[in-house]
Design a protein around this motif. Structure first.
Motif, mmCIF file in Angstrom:
data_model
loop_
_atom_site.group_PDB
_atom_site.id
_atom_site.type_symbol
_atom_site.label_atom_id
_atom_site.label_comp_id
_atom_site.label_asym_id
_atom_site.label_seq_id
_atom_site.Cartn_x
_atom_site.Cartn_y
_atom_site.Cartn_z
ATOM 1 N N ARG A 5 3.492 -12.830 0.711
ATOM 2 C CA ARG A 5 3.844 -12.092 -0.498
ATOM 3 C C ARG A 5 2.706 -11.145 -0.856
ATOM 4 N NH1 ARG A 5 4.219 -17.339 -1.901
ATOM 5 N NH2 ARG A 5 2.518 -17.070 -3.398
ATOM 6 N N THR A 6 3.050 -9.893 -1.107
ATOM 7 C CA THR A 6 2.049 -8.899 -1.484
ATOM 8 C C THR A 6 2.646 -7.929 -2.479
ATOM 9 O OG1 THR A 6 1.066 -9.027 0.732
ATOM 10 C CG2 THR A 6 0.437 -7.151 -0.617
ATOM 11 N N ASP A 7 1.860 -7.571 -3.479
ATOM 12 C CA ASP A 7 2.291 -6.580 -4.456
ATOM 13 C C ASP A 7 2.605 -5.258 -3.745
ATOM 14 O OD1 ASP A 7 1.105 -4.174 -6.327
ATOM 15 O OD2 ASP A 7 2.230 -5.667 -7.479
ATOM 16 N N LEU A 11 0.250 -2.767 -1.408
ATOM 17 C CA LEU A 11 0.554 -2.455 -0.017
ATOM 18 C C LEU A 11 0.593 -0.948 0.215
ATOM 19 C CD1 LEU A 11 1.248 -3.443 2.795
ATOM 20 C CD2 LEU A 11 3.641 -3.655 2.075
ATOM 21 N N ARG A 12 1.134 -0.204 -0.744
ATOM 22 C CA ARG A 12 1.147 1.259 -0.635
ATOM 23 C C ARG A 12 -0.273 1.815 -0.629
ATOM 24 N NH1 ARG A 12 6.171 0.975 -3.649
ATOM 25 N NH2 ARG A 12 5.036 0.837 -5.631
ATOM 26 N N LEU A 17 -4.796 4.284 2.371
ATOM 27 C CA LEU A 17 -6.178 4.209 2.826
ATOM 28 C C LEU A 17 -6.247 4.199 4.347
ATOM 29 C CD1 LEU A 17 -9.028 2.041 1.396
ATOM 30 C CD2 LEU A 17 -8.614 2.063 3.838
ATOM 31 N N ALA A 18 -5.435 3.340 4.973
ATOM 32 C CA ALA A 18 -5.461 3.217 6.429
ATOM 33 C C ALA A 18 -5.052 4.521 7.106
ATOM 34 C CB ALA A 18 -4.559 2.079 6.878
ATOM 35 N N ARG A 19 -4.016 5.171 6.571
ATOM 36 C CA ARG A 19 -3.528 6.396 7.198
ATOM 37 C C ARG A 19 -4.500 7.553 7.037
ATOM 38 N NH1 ARG A 19 2.835 5.482 5.381
ATOM 39 N NH2 ARG A 19 3.182 3.759 6.855
ATOM 40 N N SER A 20 -5.350 7.498 6.027
ATOM 41 C CA SER A 20 -6.338 8.556 5.847
ATOM 42 C C SER A 20 -7.621 8.281 6.627
ATOM 43 C CB SER A 20 -6.667 8.730 4.364
ATOM 44 O OG SER A 20 -7.315 7.569 3.847
ATOM 45 N N ARG A 290 3.139 -3.958 8.722
ATOM 46 C CA ARG A 290 3.455 -3.280 7.451
ATOM 47 C C ARG A 290 2.848 -1.874 7.443
ATOM 48 N NH1 ARG A 290 5.227 -7.465 7.934
ATOM 49 N NH2 ARG A 290 6.764 -6.101 8.869
ATOM 50 N N LEU A 291 1.677 -1.699 8.023
ATOM 51 C CA LEU A 291 1.040 -0.381 8.025
ATOM 52 C C LEU A 291 1.812 0.621 8.888
ATOM 53 C CD1 LEU A 291 -2.742 -1.358 8.406
ATOM 54 C CD2 LEU A 291 -1.557 -0.644 6.309
#
Length: 295
Positions: A5-7, A11-12, A17-20, A290-291
């Protein structure tokens, strides 16, 4: 199967952050992919009585998306016929694994030992000049004892060192309090001395490039202060390297994924107290998927 479970907003934020910062880990997998597409990681360590450390590293590498994982035990014969918890991982002795020509990246040191035979294994691994290599645990202790081990390595810029403060103090021949008193200076000194990438582990781990650029990681929690956590980190970074993620992104992203996985586990009431290193890998797998989602 692990579902966490994650907010959604959190997650967005992680996706942004990861995509940048490390977009290569966020790419969805092509439909025509096969196991060879995502590289082969060789992990060497596991002297007698220390098979658990390399096993944790190998399981983490597989969960992080590596196509194939070879585990080379620094023992005369295999201590077990297969990893029952993860039979997909292929086993060999370190001597035989070092003869393979299909390894995309190496991780060496987890439970390797510090006897003379371990020095020979480390030197043999480092002689494979064009293959990116991560040194952890006993490989770092051996390097501290014999800094000239890297002397014959033509390309040191594809070497990654992942010391905790104790190992860093041995590598720099100073006290742990000196390391912790100025961690930024310590990681820069390590990168300069060994002309390598360095991850100085601990609260807000620091990463230094060979040219002295420093990046601070802000993910993670005290749950990572547990036996085997560093072995898992080595497997995660090694996995990304084997998948041909650019070295800089692989190191940064590996440290970040390791920390976020611990945050996910804590949010799901698995830790931080009592979090076990073996629980990190499934959370990393969940997060990487998820990413890569397009929504």
């Amino acid at each position: 199967m692990n579902t966490f479970r994650t907010d959604r907003e959190l997650l967005r934020q992680w996706r942004r952050l990861a995509r940048s910062q490390f977009p290569a880990i966020c790419q969805p997998r092509p439909a025509q992919s096969h196991k060879g597409t995502f590289g082969t990681l060789g992990i060497i360590g596991g002297a007698e009585g220390m098979a658990g450390s390399v096993s944790l590293s190998a399981v983490a590498a597989l969960h992080c998306g590596c196509g194939k994982v070879w585990l080379g035990f620094h023992q005369p014969t295999l201590p077990l016929p297969l990893l029952t918890q993860q039979p997909e991982i292929m086993l060999a002795t370190a001597e035989h694994l070092l003869q393979r020509s299909d390894i995309s990246a190496w991780v060496i040191g987890c439970g390797l030992g510090t006897h003379e035979s371990a020095v020979s294994v480390l030197k043999s691994c480092l002689q494979q000049h064009n293959i990116v290599t991560l040194l952890d645990a006993d490989a770092l202790n051996l390097l501290a004892q014999q800094p000239d081990i890297l002397a014959g390595r033509k390309n040191k810029h594809n070497i990654i060192l992942t010391p905790h403060p104790g190992e860093a103090s041995r590598l720099l021949q100073c006290s742990i309090s000196e390391i912790q008193g100025n961690r930024n200076q310590a990681v820069c000194r390590l990168a300069a001395k060994y002309n390598a990438w360095v991850v100085l582990k601990g609260h807000q781990s620091l990463i230094a490039s060979p040219n002295g650029q420093v990046w601070q990681n802000n993910s993670g929690n005290p749950g990572l202060a547990t036996a085997g956590s560093g072995d898992v980190l080595a497997g995660i970074i090694g996995s990304l390297l084997a998948q041909q993620i650019p070295l800089e992104q692989a190191v940064y992203a590996g440290v970040w994924l390791h920390g976020i996985a611990a945050d996910i586990l804590a949010a799901n009431e698995i830790g931080p107290i009592g979090l076990c290193a073996g629980e990190i890998a499934p959370a990393v797998r969940w997060l990487r998927n998820r990413l890569s989602e397009t929504n």
